[in-house]
Design a protein around this motif. Structure first.
Motif, PDB file in Angstrom:
ATOM      1  N   ALA A  28       2.663  -0.518  -0.170  1.00  0.00           N
ATOM      2  CA  ALA A  28       2.057   0.560   0.618  1.00  0.00           C
ATOM      3  C   ALA A  28       0.595   0.840   0.253  1.00  0.00           C
ATOM      4  O   ALA A  28      -0.230   1.015   1.155  1.00  0.00           O
ATOM      5  N   PRO A  29       0.230   0.880  -1.035  1.00  0.00           N
ATOM      6  CA  PRO A  29      -1.183   1.156  -1.344  1.00  0.00           C
ATOM      7  C   PRO A  29      -2.126   0.091  -0.779  1.00  0.00           C
ATOM      8  O   PRO A  29      -3.205   0.423  -0.284  1.00  0.00           O
ATOM      9  N   ALA A  30      -1.720  -1.161  -0.842  1.00  0.00           N
ATOM     10  CA  ALA A  30      -2.584  -2.237  -0.365  1.00  0.00           C
ATOM     11  C   ALA A  30      -2.591  -2.331   1.161  1.00  0.00           C
ATOM     12  O   ALA A  30      -3.624  -2.628   1.763  1.00  0.00           O
ATOM     13  N   ILE A  31      -1.461  -2.070   1.794  1.00  0.00           N
ATOM     14  CA  ILE A  31      -1.351  -2.262   3.241  1.00  0.00           C
ATOM     15  C   ILE A  31      -1.757  -1.015   4.023  1.00  0.00           C
ATOM     16  O   ILE A  31      -2.504  -1.098   4.992  1.00  0.00           O
ATOM     17  N   ARG A  36      -2.746   4.885  -3.300  1.00  0.00           N
ATOM     18  CA  ARG A  36      -3.790   4.184  -4.053  1.00  0.00           C
ATOM     19  C   ARG A  36      -4.256   5.024  -5.226  1.00  0.00           C
ATOM     20  O   ARG A  36      -4.242   6.239  -5.197  1.00  0.00           O
ATOM     21  N   ARG A  37      -4.712   4.337  -6.258  1.00  0.00           N
ATOM     22  CA  ARG A  37      -5.351   5.017  -7.395  1.00  0.00           C
ATOM     23  C   ARG A  37      -6.705   5.579  -6.935  1.00  0.00           C
ATOM     24  O   ARG A  37      -7.220   5.184  -5.892  1.00  0.00           O
ATOM     25  N   ALA A  38      -7.267   6.419  -7.764  1.00  0.00           N
ATOM     26  CA  ALA A  38      -8.583   6.995  -7.457  1.00  0.00           C
ATOM     27  C   ALA A  38      -9.646   5.906  -7.287  1.00  0.00           C
ATOM     28  O   ALA A  38     -10.566   6.036  -6.477  1.00  0.00           O
ATOM     29  N   ASP A  39      -9.475   4.790  -8.028  1.00  0.00           N
ATOM     30  CA  ASP A  39     -10.434   3.689  -7.914  1.00  0.00           C
ATOM     31  C   ASP A  39     -10.124   2.747  -6.750  1.00  0.00           C
ATOM     32  O   ASP A  39     -10.772   1.724  -6.568  1.00  0.00           O
TER      33      ASP A  39
END
Length: 129
Positions: A28-31, A36-39
């Protein structure tokens, strides 16, 4: 009433479904950018490939488990096969945990042996039954 071997087969299907959900969360974070992380990085990046590989593993050796169960469901030996079927499922769960949460290849191989022997036992019952 359904056949007793349906339950361990359904339990393995549930494991595969859980792994699909876990893989979706890990991607999910990548797509979608969710989680996602703060960075901007994906906190699941290190574990995602292991989840994906484990999910693929659920469609390799287990195929022989399903085939043996379906054949045994038509025989008088099906009740005797139930313990081996549950051992297989327990071994698959343990294998998933080891493969996803560790990088210990030796341990993963040892745990796979549980699954391997359970399926060999089921097939021995098919052949000899």
């Amino acid at each position: 009433m359904s056949h007793p071997l349906i339950l361990p087969m359904a339990a393995h299907v549930a494991l595969a479904a859980f792994l699909y959900v876990l893989l979706t969360v890990a991607r999910a974070p990548a797509i979608w950018g969710i989680g996602r992380r703060a960075d901007g990085g994906n906190p699941w990046a290190r574990i995602e490939p292991r989840i994906s590989a484990n999910l693929s593993n659920q469609f390799e050796w287990p195929l022989l488990f399903y085939a043996a169960c379906i054949i045994l469901m038509q025989s008088d030996a099906a009740d005797d096969a139930l313990a081996l079927a549950w051992i297989f499922v327990g071994g698959r769960v343990l294998h998933s945990l080891v493969q996803i949460l560790t990088t210990n290849i030796r341990l993963r191989g040892a745990v796979f042996t549980i699954n391997f022997l359970a399926v060999i036992g089921l097939w021995a019952m098919v052949v000899l039954g």
